[in-house]
Scaffold this active site. Structure first.
Site, PDB file in Angstrom:
ATOM      1  N   GLU A  49       0.827  -1.213   0.000  1.00 28.51           N
ATOM      2  CA  GLU A  49       0.000   0.000   0.000  1.00 28.51           C
ATOM      3  C   GLU A  49       0.863   1.267   0.000  1.00 28.51           C
ATOM      4  O   GLU A  49       0.533   2.267   0.640  1.00 28.51           O
ATOM      5  CB  GLU A  49      -0.951   0.013   1.214  1.00 28.51           C
ATOM      6  CG  GLU A  49      -1.739  -1.277   1.444  1.00 28.51           C
ATOM      7  CD  GLU A  49      -2.887  -1.488   0.468  1.00 28.51           C
ATOM      8  OE1 GLU A  49      -2.986  -0.722  -0.508  1.00 28.51           O
ATOM      9  OE2 GLU A  49      -3.665  -2.425   0.694  1.00 28.51           O
ATOM     10  N   ALA A  50       1.955   1.221  -0.741  1.00 32.54           N
ATOM     11  CA  ALA A  50       2.912   2.339  -0.735  1.00 32.54           C
ATOM     12  C   ALA A  50       2.328   3.621  -1.335  1.00 32.54           C
ATOM     13  O   ALA A  50       2.853   4.715  -1.095  1.00 32.54           O
ATOM     14  CB  ALA A  50       4.181   1.945  -1.487  1.00 32.54           C
TER      15      ALA A  50
END
Ligand SMILES: [Zn+2]
Length: 201
Positions: A81-82
């Site tokens: 989930e960068a």
């Protein structure tokens, strides 16, 4: 090496993140798994196919260089989930690669529900050594490859709103649906879209 894997929801990003962590760990390498706003609601990386792993939640004020160097020896990072990290944190990932010899594998969405790029994803495109588009059999309802995430609020596609709204949870009336570019642009959600498989309530 800084690598960014991107794709729409449900394309298997988290599954690949977990697989990669397993492979590195088996070679005796030491890593950390980071995430933000995972769908489970807690600091875990979970995938739609039911795998899960304890992870460190990346709050906005966390300095990732400090976080990693506080550990004894870290060879690699899995950053799920960068797209939701801050731009500064993406810079810190590059520093970890360049100054501390850490391999960073980042996973996330490229663009938001309006098809506008997330700032963190944009920075990853600019800085990463390698960028890979994941296309794992996510299809639009029409059968074309799914490319973009739509935000659906009360059964209709939203065009405006906050960039980050957590959906697909029991308490939310917001859900996300993967569409092809054509249907993302036209806003057609397809038959039966009022009663999706993983909706609220
Ligand atoms: Zn379509």
């Amino acid at each position: 090496m800084l690598k960014f894997y991107f794709g729409p929801m449900d394309c298997g990003k988290s599954t690949l993140a977990l697989q990669m962590n397993y492979n590195h760990g088996r070679q005796g390498r030491r890593g950390l798994v980071l995430t933000k706003h995972d769908r489970s609601g807690g600091p875990r990386v979970t995938s739609r196919i039911g795998l899960g792993l304890q992870a460190i939640e990346v709050e906005d004020d966390v300095d990732l260089v400090r976080l990693v160097t506080a550990h004894d020896r870290i060879d690699y990072l899995i950053c799920d989930e960068a797209c939701f990290y801050t731009v500064e944190q993406i810079e810190q990932l590059a520093d970890l690669v360049d100054e501390h010899g850490v391999d960073v594998y980042a996973f996330g969405l490229a663009s938001d529900f309006r098809s506008v790029m997330f700032p963190a994803a944009q920075r990853l495109f600019e800085l990463a050594d390698e960028v890979c588009r994941l296309q794992v059999e996510v299809l639009c309802w029409c059968g074309r490859p799914g490319q973009l995430n739509a935000r659906v609020v009360g059964g209709a596609m939203a065009r405006t709103g906050e960039q980050v709204v957590i959906g697909d949870t029991d308490a939310s009336h917001v859900r996300y649906q993967v569409l092809c570019r054509r249907h993302h642009r036209s806003g057609r959600l397809g038959e039966g879209s009022m009663e999706p498989a993983h909706t609220a309530q």
